[in-house]
Design a protein around this motif. Structure first.
Motif, PDB file in Angstrom:
ATOM      1  N   LEU A  79       0.834  -1.204   0.000  1.00  0.00           N
ATOM      2  CA  LEU A  79       0.000   0.000   0.000  1.00  0.00           C
ATOM      3  C   LEU A  79       0.867   1.252   0.000  1.00  0.00           C
ATOM      4  O   LEU A  79       1.794   1.379   0.810  1.00  0.00           O
ATOM      5  CB  LEU A  79      -0.917   0.015   1.220  1.00  0.00           C
ATOM      6  N   GLN A  80       0.567   2.156  -0.912  1.00  0.00           N
ATOM      7  CA  GLN A  80       1.232   3.442  -0.986  1.00  0.00           C
ATOM      8  C   GLN A  80       0.196   4.508  -1.315  1.00  0.00           C
ATOM      9  O   GLN A  80      -0.808   4.239  -1.966  1.00  0.00           O
ATOM     10  CB  GLN A  80       2.323   3.451  -2.067  1.00  0.00           C
ATOM     11  N   ASN A  81       0.448   5.723  -0.848  1.00  0.00           N
ATOM     12  CA  ASN A  81      -0.440   6.835  -1.186  1.00  0.00           C
ATOM     13  C   ASN A  81      -0.203   7.240  -2.630  1.00  0.00           C
ATOM     14  O   ASN A  81       0.901   7.642  -3.001  1.00  0.00           O
ATOM     15  CB  ASN A  81      -0.169   8.018  -0.257  1.00  0.00           C
ATOM     16  N   ARG A  82      -1.241   7.122  -3.437  1.00  0.00           N
ATOM     17  CA  ARG A  82      -1.131   7.455  -4.856  1.00  0.00           C
ATOM     18  C   ARG A  82      -2.220   8.433  -5.257  1.00  0.00           C
ATOM     19  O   ARG A  82      -3.342   8.382  -4.731  1.00  0.00           O
ATOM     20  CB  ARG A  82      -1.249   6.188  -5.729  1.00  0.00           C
ATOM     21  N   ASP A  83      -1.894   9.289  -6.194  1.00  0.00           N
ATOM     22  CA  ASP A  83      -2.893  10.184  -6.773  1.00  0.00           C
ATOM     23  C   ASP A  83      -3.707   9.369  -7.771  1.00  0.00           C
ATOM     24  O   ASP A  83      -3.238   9.077  -8.878  1.00  0.00           O
ATOM     25  CB  ASP A  83      -2.206  11.365  -7.460  1.00  0.00           C
ATOM     26  N   LEU A  84      -4.912   8.989  -7.382  1.00  0.00           N
ATOM     27  CA  LEU A  84      -5.716   8.116  -8.233  1.00  0.00           C
ATOM     28  C   LEU A  84      -6.171   8.814  -9.509  1.00  0.00           C
ATOM     29  O   LEU A  84      -6.352   8.160 -10.543  1.00  0.00           O
ATOM     30  CB  LEU A  84      -6.929   7.596  -7.458  1.00  0.00           C
ATOM     31  N   THR A  85      -6.375  10.118  -9.447  1.00  0.00           N
ATOM     32  CA  THR A  85      -6.763  10.840 -10.659  1.00  0.00           C
ATOM     33  C   THR A  85      -5.693  10.689 -11.733  1.00  0.00           C
ATOM     34  O   THR A  85      -5.998  10.427 -12.895  1.00  0.00           O
ATOM     35  CB  THR A  85      -6.990  12.334 -10.353  1.00  0.00           C
ATOM     36  N   GLU A  86      -4.440  10.828 -11.329  1.00  0.00           N
ATOM     37  CA  GLU A  86      -3.334  10.688 -12.272  1.00  0.00           C
ATOM     38  C   GLU A  86      -3.164   9.236 -12.705  1.00  0.00           C
ATOM     39  O   GLU A  86      -2.992   8.951 -13.895  1.00  0.00           O
ATOM     40  CB  GLU A  86      -2.043  11.200 -11.643  1.00  0.00           C
TER      41      GLU A  86
END
Length: 268
Positions: A79-86
């Motif tokens: 798990l990593q924090n990702r910009d889902l929009t991008e």
């Protein structure tokens, strides 16, 4: 002497590694026999090489699917924090370029300029590409596949909607069961029935769920619901590559694409 029965699923990783090695050797030989520069100059050679590339990517995709389906339920997620929009927008851009070879349009609908959420990006990409592949296979030329990303009630909702042939009500109940149904072999195209089971597993491993709704001759919608959360640490922008350095988009959509998509101009 005590004997231990070997479970077939425990052999999948080793078998998959052997098959990947053989496929890599095959692909290397194919590239040497039909190098990119020769394909660019000879359309007939390019067409023949594209057939080999298509077969290679489809086999590699199947091996990866079988290997992923055999992963233990308690295997940890990355798990990593990702910009889902991008992340989702990039996948739609790449898939949309290839969808043109099928006469389809891919649309990305998202009102969020940016939204960060904790996910296993490799597994999420695998799930989304599989849903797109299914949509491509069952939507006739001239149709539309819409990917929508939104947030509601502390949940991230990611849906893939197509204007395809739809799914009969009697099949919806067993859609995610992970077994091969012989009646699904007609009409073509068809698959082994493992992909959607894997997608549901990925959703559940994230603490979410995958839902399906469909109407015959009108299309289908698959919706992934995930908890809107973040983990400690910074937002990750490190790219990943589960295709061994090859074209990830061609690999992920190989089961749905025509041979024209594997011509040299689409290999970059």
């Amino acid at each position: 002497m005590e004997s231990h029965q070997i479970q077939p699923e425990s052999l999948f990783p080793a078998i998959a590694a052997q098959i990947r090695g053989a496929l890599s050797t095959f692909h290397l030989a194919a590239v040497q026999a039909a190098p990119p520069e020769a394909r660019e100059q000879d359309p007939e050679l390019d067409r023949k090489a594209a057939v080999m590339d298509q077969s290679y990517y489809r086999l590699l995709r199947l091996v990866n699917l079988l290997s992923a389906a055999a992963l233990p339920e308690d295997a940890p997620l990355s798990l990593q924090n990702r910009d889902l929009t991008e992340l989702v927008g990039d996948i739609c851009d790449r898939a949309g370029d290839l969808a043109q070879s099928l006469g389809l349009e891919v649309r990305f609908s998202c009102a969020l300029p940016r939204h960060v959420c904790a996910v296993d990006a490799q597994l999420l990409e695998q799930l989304l590409f599989h849903l797109l592949s299914n949509a491509f296979k069952f939507t006739p030329s001239g149709g539309t596949v819409t990917v929508e990303l939104r947030v509601h009630s502390r949940r991230v909702l990611l849906s893939v909607t197509d204007t395809g042939q739809g799914i009969p009500p009697e099949r919806l109940a067993s859609l995610f069961d992970g077994y091969l149904h012989m009646e699904r072999q007609t009409p073509a195209p068809c698959g082994m029935g493992l992909g959607l089971s894997l997608c549901r597993k990925i959703a559940e491993r994230h603490g979410g769920m995958l839902m399906a709704e469909s109407q015959v001759d009108k299309g289908s919608r698959f919706t992934l619901s995930l908890p809107d959360r973040q983990v400690e640490g910074s937002v990750s922008d490190v790219p990943f590559d589960y295709a061994g350095g090859f074209n990830r988009t061609l690999l992920a959509l190989a089961d749905a694409l025509p041979v024209q998509a594997f011509l040299i101009r689409n290999q970059s």
